[in-house]
Design an enzyme around this catalytic site. Structure first.
Site, mmCIF file in Angstrom:
data_model
loop_
_atom_site.group_PDB
_atom_site.id
_atom_site.type_symbol
_atom_site.label_atom_id
_atom_site.label_comp_id
_atom_site.label_asym_id
_atom_site.label_seq_id
_atom_site.Cartn_x
_atom_site.Cartn_y
_atom_site.Cartn_z
ATOM 1 N N GLY A 166 0.855 -1.196 0.000
ATOM 2 C CA GLY A 166 0.000 0.000 0.000
ATOM 3 C C GLY A 166 0.885 1.238 0.000
ATOM 4 N N GLU A 192 -3.740 7.822 -1.641
ATOM 5 C CA GLU A 192 -2.754 8.690 -2.332
ATOM 6 C C GLU A 192 -1.708 9.228 -1.354
ATOM 7 O OE1 GLU A 192 -4.185 11.205 -5.528
ATOM 8 O OE2 GLU A 192 -5.989 9.973 -5.669
HETATM 9 C C1 LIG Z 1 -11.407 4.726 -0.311
HETATM 10 C C2 LIG Z 1 -10.118 4.235 -0.867
HETATM 11 C C3 LIG Z 1 -9.897 4.253 -2.236
HETATM 12 C C4 LIG Z 1 -8.702 3.780 -2.776
HETATM 13 N N1 LIG Z 1 -8.525 3.766 -4.145
HETATM 14 C C5 LIG Z 1 -7.372 3.286 -4.669
HETATM 15 C C6 LIG Z 1 -7.195 3.226 -6.089
HETATM 16 O O1 LIG Z 1 -8.052 3.639 -6.864
HETATM 17 N N2 LIG Z 1 -6.038 2.698 -6.580
HETATM 18 C C7 LIG Z 1 -5.050 2.242 -5.761
HETATM 19 O O2 LIG Z 1 -4.034 1.777 -6.270
HETATM 20 N N3 LIG Z 1 -5.198 2.268 -4.405
HETATM 21 C C8 LIG Z 1 -6.335 2.784 -3.834
HETATM 22 N N4 LIG Z 1 -6.513 2.818 -2.484
HETATM 23 C C9 LIG Z 1 -5.479 2.232 -1.627
HETATM 24 C C10 LIG Z 1 -4.628 3.291 -0.938
HETATM 25 O O3 LIG Z 1 -3.772 3.898 -1.861
HETATM 26 C C11 LIG Z 1 -3.871 2.578 0.202
HETATM 27 O O4 LIG Z 1 -4.832 2.251 1.184
HETATM 28 C C12 LIG Z 1 -2.800 3.462 0.797
HETATM 29 O O5 LIG Z 1 -1.704 3.573 -0.091
HETATM 30 C C13 LIG Z 1 -2.289 2.909 2.139
HETATM 31 O O6 LIG Z 1 -1.948 1.568 2.004
HETATM 32 P P1 LIG Z 1 -2.533 0.481 3.041
HETATM 33 O O7 LIG Z 1 -3.992 0.715 3.185
HETATM 34 O O8 LIG Z 1 -2.039 -0.836 2.632
HETATM 35 O O9 LIG Z 1 -1.881 0.882 4.438
HETATM 36 P P2 LIG Z 1 -0.402 0.556 4.922
HETATM 37 O O10 LIG Z 1 0.575 0.834 3.849
HETATM 38 O O11 LIG Z 1 -0.404 -0.772 5.564
HETATM 39 O O12 LIG Z 1 -0.232 1.662 6.034
HETATM 40 C C14 LIG Z 1 -1.049 1.644 7.224
HETATM 41 C C15 LIG Z 1 -0.652 2.816 8.066
HETATM 42 O O13 LIG Z 1 0.720 2.720 8.455
HETATM 43 C C16 LIG Z 1 1.285 4.016 8.569
HETATM 44 N N5 LIG Z 1 2.419 4.129 7.638
HETATM 45 C C17 LIG Z 1 2.615 3.455 6.504
HETATM 46 N N6 LIG Z 1 3.753 3.858 5.899
HETATM 47 C C18 LIG Z 1 4.296 4.808 6.675
HETATM 48 C C19 LIG Z 1 5.464 5.630 6.583
HETATM 49 N N7 LIG Z 1 6.328 5.536 5.554
HETATM 50 N N8 LIG Z 1 5.707 6.510 7.581
HETATM 51 C C20 LIG Z 1 4.853 6.620 8.633
HETATM 52 N N9 LIG Z 1 3.722 5.887 8.761
HETATM 53 C C21 LIG Z 1 3.436 5.005 7.791
HETATM 54 C C22 LIG Z 1 0.174 5.001 8.194
HETATM 55 O O14 LIG Z 1 -0.519 5.413 9.365
HETATM 56 C C23 LIG Z 1 -0.759 4.177 7.342
HETATM 57 O O15 LIG Z 1 -2.084 4.675 7.311
HETATM 58 C C24 LIG Z 1 -7.688 3.297 -1.918
HETATM 59 C C25 LIG Z 1 -7.911 3.304 -0.528
HETATM 60 C C26 LIG Z 1 -9.095 3.766 -0.003
HETATM 61 C C27 LIG Z 1 -9.299 3.754 1.477
#
Ligand SMILES: Cc1cc2nc3c(=O)[nH]c(=O)nc-3n(C[C@H](O)[C@H](O)[C@H](O)COP(=O)(O)OP(=O)(O)OC[C@H]3O[C@@H](n4cnc5c(N)ncnc54)[C@H](O)[C@@H]3O)c2cc1C
Length: 374
Positions: free
Chosen positions: A127, A357
């Site tokens: 993500g 994003e």
């Molecule tokens: C409504 C919605 C629509 C979406 N639409 C799309 C889409 O059209 N296309 C697409 O490709 N993706 C989409 N996404 C996915 C979105 O881009 C990911 O959810 C996002 O990149 C975060 O990845 P993850 O949910 O796996 O969280 P993770 O990467 O597991 O992160 C979880 C939490 O860990 C913390 N964290 C992570 N990395 C760091 C860092 N480097 N430094 C500090 N803290 C950190 C943050 O608090 C983060 O929220 C969508 C998500 C949602 C909720």
């Protein structure tokens, strides 16, 4: 225009977008099914010429235009806003890196609202750390690959007519990623809807040996991560604009309610704690709006510090919107939590932009890194 104020033409355009959104788009959004692509709504965005603003004849849209459009739509109808933004996000890799043939096939359809686009980067195990993606593109003959793996949380999936799909063609990390344009209906491509708190359509995409060829590549083989990042750099301030539009809608509702509702012998607004709360909300909305406009203007001017500015704008605006919508709920009391109330809707909508994003924490990491550059 300066970065501090919009000119009269831009203000008039925003007012016109808001009026047509309220009149033409909101009724279509209300007839849509939650979690499903609302094709009549996307078609209307095309008929009203709003999608065309994302695909000007001379190339990519101005970032400020994109922000003003998203803010104006969000103030009146978040479904219309999201539907427009997703057409832009899914098709921008084509605008930037597509071949003549790819652009001719898809862009007129996307701009008319007849073809639904999506942007498929995230995976269950990649993500925030998108460069860790593992959707595999295995070579298949001299001119093709087979995609195997899963994309997750993809807006408009699995109903979109095509997706920009980022897959691993080479080694580890960002350099091994290639962008492909994958039309719906390719063999081995399936998907499922996900029922999310965010009301727009989101799903998974599952690839089981799905064939793609060189004609489907967007940009260079191995250059896909740069395609994804260029798209996100343009769109990041505009996520902030979406948030500002929602925050302004919540503030407007709170101002109206606090002026009309009486308690303890007078309107709520005359209670000092309520008045101060409204002042705080208005100040934060205005500061978020200015930062969004400044970041978008900097992008359009090619000014230095775009990465830092865009991250700051997205961070401040999405966090501000959460604060303002929550405060507006508090000022309304119980009625705001009733299903169908504007604030109940905004309370659900405002949460996800702090995650997608680039989550808030990721934006802070970007800003911290940029502060030490040079
Ligand atoms: C409504 C919605 C629509 C979406 N639409 C799309 C889409 O059209 N296309 C697409 O490709 N993706 C989409 N996404 C996915 C979105 O881009 C990911 O959810 C996002 O990149 C975060 O990845 P993850 O949910 O796996 O969280 P993770 O990467 O597991 O992160 C979880 C939490 O860990 C913390 N964290 C992570 N990395 C760091 C860092 N480097 N430094 C500090 N803290 C950190 C943050 O608090 C983060 O929220 C969508 C998500 C949602 C909720």
């Amino acid at each position: 225009m300066t970065v501090f104020a919009l000119g009269p033409e831009e203000q008039e355009w925003c007012a016109a977008v808001r009026a047509m959104t309220a009149e033409r788009l909101r009724p279509l959004a209300e007839r849509g099914e939650p979690g499903r692509v609302n094709r009549p709504l996307v078609a209307a965005l095309g008929e009203l010429g709003l999608l065309r603003r994302l695909f000007p004849a001379d190339g990519a849209p101005r970032a400020l235009d994109l922000c003003l459009l998203r803010e104006s739509l969000a103030r009146e109808c978040t479904e219309a806003e999201t539907a427009l933004a997703l057409q832009g996000l899914g098709a921008h890799p084509l605008v930037r890196s597509g071949t003549e043939a790819q652009r001719a096939r898809w862009l007129p359809e996307v701009a008319a609202g007849r073809a639904i686009a999506s942007f498929a980067l995230s995976e269950p195990d990649a993500g925030s750390d998108a460069a860790a993606l593992s959707l595999t593109a295995e070579p298949d003959g001299p001119d093709g690959w087979r995609l195997t793996g899963e994309k997750c949380w993809i807006s408009n999936a699995p109903e979109a007519d095509f997706a920009t799909v980022f897959a691993r063609t080479g080694g580890a990390g960002a350099r091994g990623v290639t962008a492909f344009l994958v039309p719906a209906g390719r063999p081995g491509l399936t998907g499922a809807r996900l029922d999310m708190l965010s009301p727009h359509p989101i799903g998974t995409m599952v690839f089981d040996g799905t064939p793609v060829t060189r004609a489907d590549v967007l940009g260079e083989v191995g250059g896909g991560f740069a395609v994804a990042m260029a798209t996100l750099n343009l769109f990041r301030p505009s996520v902030g604009a979406f948030a500002v539009g929602m925050a302004q809608a919540a503030l407007d509702a709170a101002l109206a309610h606090a002026g009309a509702r009486t308690a303890f012998g007078g309107p709520l607004k005359d209670l000092q704690s309520v008045g101060h709360q409204l002042a705080e909300m208005a100040t934060r909305v205005e500061s978020a709006r200015l930062l969004v406009y400044a970041a978008a203007s900097a992008y359009d001017m090619g000014a230095p510090g775009i990465v830092r500015r865009s991250a700051m704008a997205k961070l401040l605006a999405t966090e501000t919107a959460q604060y303002v919508v929550d405060a507006a709920v508090q000022i309304h009391g119980a009625r705001a939590l009733r299903r169908g109330h504007l604030l109940e809707h905004l309370y659900r909508e405002v949460r996800a932009p702090r995650i997608y994003e680039g989550a808030t924490e990721v934006q802070r990491s970007i800003i911290a890194r940029e502060l030490y550059r040079n």
